[in-house]
Design an enzyme around this catalytic site. Structure first.
Site, PDB file in Angstrom:
ATOM      1  N   ASP A 135       9.886   9.531  -2.905  1.00 27.64           N
ATOM      2  CA  ASP A 135       9.271   8.465  -4.022  1.00 27.64           C
ATOM      3  C   ASP A 135       9.578   7.585  -2.764  1.00 27.64           C
ATOM      4  OD1 ASP A 135       8.689   6.543  -6.275  1.00 27.64           O
ATOM      5  OD2 ASP A 135      10.406   5.369  -5.810  1.00 27.64           O
TER       6      ASP A 135
HETATM    7  N1  LIG Z   1       0.280   4.637   5.401  1.00 32.02           N
HETATM    8  C1  LIG Z   1       1.527   4.376   5.255  1.00 32.02           C
HETATM    9  N2  LIG Z   1       1.298   4.412   3.134  1.00 32.02           N
HETATM   10  C2  LIG Z   1       2.634   3.455   3.377  1.00 32.02           C
HETATM   11  C3  LIG Z   1       3.268   2.500   3.897  1.00 32.02           C
HETATM   12  N3  LIG Z   1       4.489   2.697   2.611  1.00 32.02           N
HETATM   13  C4  LIG Z   1       4.514   3.000   1.748  1.00 32.02           C
HETATM   14  N4  LIG Z   1       3.224   3.356   1.552  1.00 32.02           N
HETATM   15  C5  LIG Z   1       2.340   4.232   0.709  1.00 32.02           C
HETATM   16  C6  LIG Z   1       3.853   6.215   0.574  1.00 32.02           C
HETATM   17  C7  LIG Z   1       3.369   6.157  -1.257  1.00 32.02           C
HETATM   18  O1  LIG Z   1       1.957   7.018  -1.066  1.00 32.02           O
HETATM   19  C8  LIG Z   1       3.685   4.784  -1.194  1.00 32.02           C
HETATM   20  C9  LIG Z   1       4.783   4.589  -2.083  1.00 32.02           C
HETATM   21  O2  LIG Z   1       4.969   5.103  -3.551  1.00 32.02           O
HETATM   22  P1  LIG Z   1       5.455   5.725  -4.052  1.00 32.02           P
HETATM   23  O3  LIG Z   1       6.128   6.459  -3.445  1.00 32.02           O
HETATM   24  O4  LIG Z   1       5.332   5.488  -5.687  1.00 32.02           O
HETATM   25  O5  LIG Z   1       4.055   7.317  -4.235  1.00 32.02           O
HETATM   26  P2  LIG Z   1       2.692   7.500  -4.014  1.00 32.02           P
HETATM   27  O6  LIG Z   1       2.781   6.094  -6.109  1.00 32.02           O
HETATM   28  O7  LIG Z   1       1.143   6.929  -3.492  1.00 32.02           O
HETATM   29  O8  LIG Z   1       3.047   8.654  -5.046  1.00 32.02           O
HETATM   30  P3  LIG Z   1       3.219   9.879  -5.734  1.00 32.02           P
HETATM   31  O9  LIG Z   1       3.769   8.208  -6.942  1.00 32.02           O
HETATM   32  O10 LIG Z   1       4.480   9.934  -5.322  1.00 32.02           O
HETATM   33  O11 LIG Z   1       2.070  10.260  -6.287  1.00 32.02           O
HETATM   34  O12 LIG Z   1       3.039   3.611  -0.140  1.00 32.02           O
HETATM   35  C10 LIG Z   1       3.301   2.320   5.251  1.00 32.02           C
HETATM   36  O13 LIG Z   1       3.491   1.428   5.653  1.00 32.02           O
HETATM   37  N5  LIG Z   1       1.372   3.247   5.388  1.00 32.02           N
END
Ligand SMILES: Nc1nc2c(ncn2[C@H]2C[C@H](O)[C@@H](COP(=O)(O)OP(=O)(O)OP(=O)(O)O)O2)c(=O)[nH]1
Length: 195
Positions: free
Chosen positions: A76
């Site tokens: 996260d």
């Molecule tokens: N490519 C890229 N991704 C980023 C950056 N900053 C944050 N992220 C992405 C990583 C994660 O996919 C998301 C952060 O949100 P979370 O940690 O809640 O994960 P997410 O909701 O994507 O998936 P999950 O909760 O792990 O199923 O944003 C960036 O600068 N570049």
């Protein structure tokens, strides 16, 4: 080194980072209700770092409980602005408000990881990057946002460090993988010693 684990994340960038580091993974998003977890932890005055650690552990444990045959990795990422957690925007108005809050300030991007086995955490780590945004005019921020499509904006929050987002910052200290959501160096170290 164990080279096949389950990534409990819908994040394509996290899968890409693992694969670029020779860590093959299966993907099984946890779909943990992050907002309700955040709300209850904030009521207990949890810090952004504690919130990210807890969410990473919840994501990993949830999948690990039903997949005893694998290691499961949950992660996260949160933005910490002077101790206040900045969550992803729900609309473009909120996205501009976040950028105005971050404008000219230094914030931390905190990424936590948990590895679980048989439903319980066996390892975790948290890494932090420090990002100082340039002092920009509101019009510049509006023009920047206009270039970010909805999918990116709502998946990654207001900046993609490897893309347009880098132009917002005067100074960045820390690991780019951590900013993108996965402190992969520490994960590789753990997995290479995993017995
Ligand atoms: N490519 C890229 N991704 C980023 C950056 N900053 C944050 N992220 C992405 C990583 C994660 O996919 C998301 C952060 O949100 P979370 O940690 O809640 O994960 P997410 O909701 O994507 O998936 P999950 O909760 O792990 O199923 O944003 C960036 O600068 N570049």
């Amino acid at each position: 080194m164990i080279n096949k684990i389950i990534l409990a994340s819908k994040s394509g960038v996290r899968k890409k980072i693992l694969e670029e580091n020779q860590i093959r993974c299966l993907v099984e998003p946890s779909n943990v209700d992050e907002d309700s977890v955040k709300d209850s932890l904030l009521k207990m005055n949890a810090t952004p770092e504690i919130i990210s650690k807890n969410l990473a552990e919840l994501k990993a444990n949830k999948i690990s409980q039903r997949r005893h045959d694998h290691l499961v990795l949950g992660a996260d990422s949160v933005i910490d602005l002077k101790g206040k957690i900045i969550s992803k925007p729900n609309n473009r108005k909120e996205a501009l408000e976040i950028l105005l809050d971050l404008n000219g300030q230094t914030h931390h991007l905190i990424s936590s990881v948990c590895i679980s086995q048989n439903g319980l955490m066996v390892w975790n780590c948290t890494d932090k990057a420090s990002l100082t945004m340039k002092q920009m005019k509101e019009e510049e921020l509006v023009n920047y946002l206009a270039k970010i499509n909805d999918e990116t904006l709502y998946a990654y929050n207001v900046y993609q460090i490897e893309g347009e987002g880098r132009s917002l910052f005067a100074n960045i200290e820390g690991d780019e993988d951590t900013i993108m959501g996965l402190p992969v160096k520490k994960i590789k170290e753990y997995l290479s010693n995993y017995k």
